[in-house]
Design an enzyme around this catalytic site. Structure first.
Site, PDB file in Angstrom:
ATOM      1  N   HIS A  93     -13.000 -21.111  29.432  1.00 24.68           N
ATOM      2  CA  HIS A  93     -13.195 -22.266  28.548  1.00 24.68           C
ATOM      3  C   HIS A  93     -12.146 -23.331  28.882  1.00 24.68           C
ATOM      4  O   HIS A  93     -11.008 -23.003  29.224  1.00 24.68           O
ATOM      5  CB  HIS A  93     -13.073 -21.821  27.086  1.00 24.68           C
ATOM      6  N   GLU A 142     -19.564 -27.639  30.065  1.00 26.86           N
ATOM      7  CA  GLU A 142     -18.922 -28.259  28.913  1.00 26.86           C
ATOM      8  C   GLU A 142     -17.969 -29.367  29.385  1.00 26.86           C
ATOM      9  O   GLU A 142     -16.788 -29.103  29.659  1.00 26.86           O
ATOM     10  CB  GLU A 142     -18.116 -27.219  28.134  1.00 26.86           C
TER      11      GLU A 142
HETATM   12  P1  PGA Z   1     -17.785 -28.448  20.125  1.00 23.65           P
HETATM   13  O1  PGA Z   1     -17.103 -27.358  21.064  1.00 23.65           O
HETATM   14  O2  PGA Z   1     -19.158 -27.988  19.800  1.00 23.65           O
HETATM   15  O3  PGA Z   1     -16.886 -28.489  18.905  1.00 23.65           O
HETATM   16  O4  PGA Z   1     -17.772 -29.749  20.863  1.00 23.65           O
HETATM   17  C1  PGA Z   1     -17.827 -26.725  22.079  1.00 23.65           C
HETATM   18  C2  PGA Z   1     -16.928 -25.778  22.821  1.00 23.65           C
HETATM   19  O5  PGA Z   1     -15.763 -26.107  23.086  1.00 23.65           O
HETATM   20  O6  PGA Z   1     -17.354 -24.644  23.173  1.00 23.65           O
END
Ligand code: PGA
Length: 215
Positions: A93, A142
């Site tokens: 992540h 992401e």
């Molecule tokens: P968010 O986070 O939905 O708050 O933007 C997503 C993530 O970091 O997995």
């Protein structure tokens, strides 16, 4: 099949965790086209696994795992310890890369250990420069500028990135970053997006349930 991963990050105490599950289970209807994966902090994994074990399409994930197999690494949680408890683990992540200096070398070790101990990995990448390892169950794109900002990436951008990865056809492709009730259907409609990784909008069970197509 669409996957909805609730990434709680470092949020909730024991009471809040129990309240979330109670509310979630009141509103949740099993749908054979949907798999919900709850990724709580480590201390709650075992209790949540016990609560959801009879629900076919609700799974539990660790938010991370150690790059060490076992031994004198105080505080680490290994794939060996997680085996048999969780089905999935998130790895790489962007918050781990940023605050804990994780890089592709460390992430590769985590994926290898997860595979060795039969834990499916959800590998997060921030852009096309992060290595999209092939031996992972899912890849979640992401973009950092979309996480927690309200600036969700457009479906076109998400699909453009996916194309540049040349993924193995069996790898599931997820999007994450400011997914909420107002924008979720754009992603769900695309056959090219297998699911969503949800942070902020997964913390309140009512908000999270609004994202999941219910029969
Ligand atoms: P968010 O986070 O939905 O708050 O933007 C997503 C993530 O970091 O997995």
């Amino acid at each position: 099949m669409k996957y909805f991963v609730a990434n709680w990050k470092a949020n909730k105490n024991v009471n809040e965790m129990r309240h979330w599950l109670e509310e979630f289970l009141k509103g949740y209807r099993e749908n054979e086209d949907v798999i919900v994966i709850i990724a709580p902090p480590f201390p709650f994994l075992q209790e949540i696994v016990g609560i959801v074990k009879n629900l076919k399409n609700v799974k539990v994930a660790a938010q991370d795992l150690s790059s060490f197999e076992e031994g004198s690494y105080t505080g680490e949680v290994t794939a060996k310890s997680l085996r048999g408890l969780v089905d999935y683990a998130i790895v790489g992540h962007s918050e781990r890369r940023k605050y804990f200096n994780e890089n592709d070398e460390i992430i590769e070790k985590k994926i290898n250990l997860a595979n060795k101990y039969q834990i499916k990995t959800i590998l997060c990448i921030r852009n096309k420069d992060d290595k999209a390892f092939s031996d992972t169950e899912m890849i979640a794109y992401e973009p950092v500028e979309a996480i927690g900002t309200g600036n969700n990436a457009s479906v076109d951008d998400v699909l453009g990135l996916k194309k540049s990865l040349s993924l193995n056809p069996t790898t599931k492709f997820l999007y994450g970053g400011s997914v909420k009730a107002e924008n979720v259907s754009e992603y769900i409609r695309s056959d090219e997006i297998d699911g969503l990784l949800i942070g902020g909008a997964s913390l309140d069970p009512a908000d999270f349930l609004k994202l999941i197509p219910q029969l």
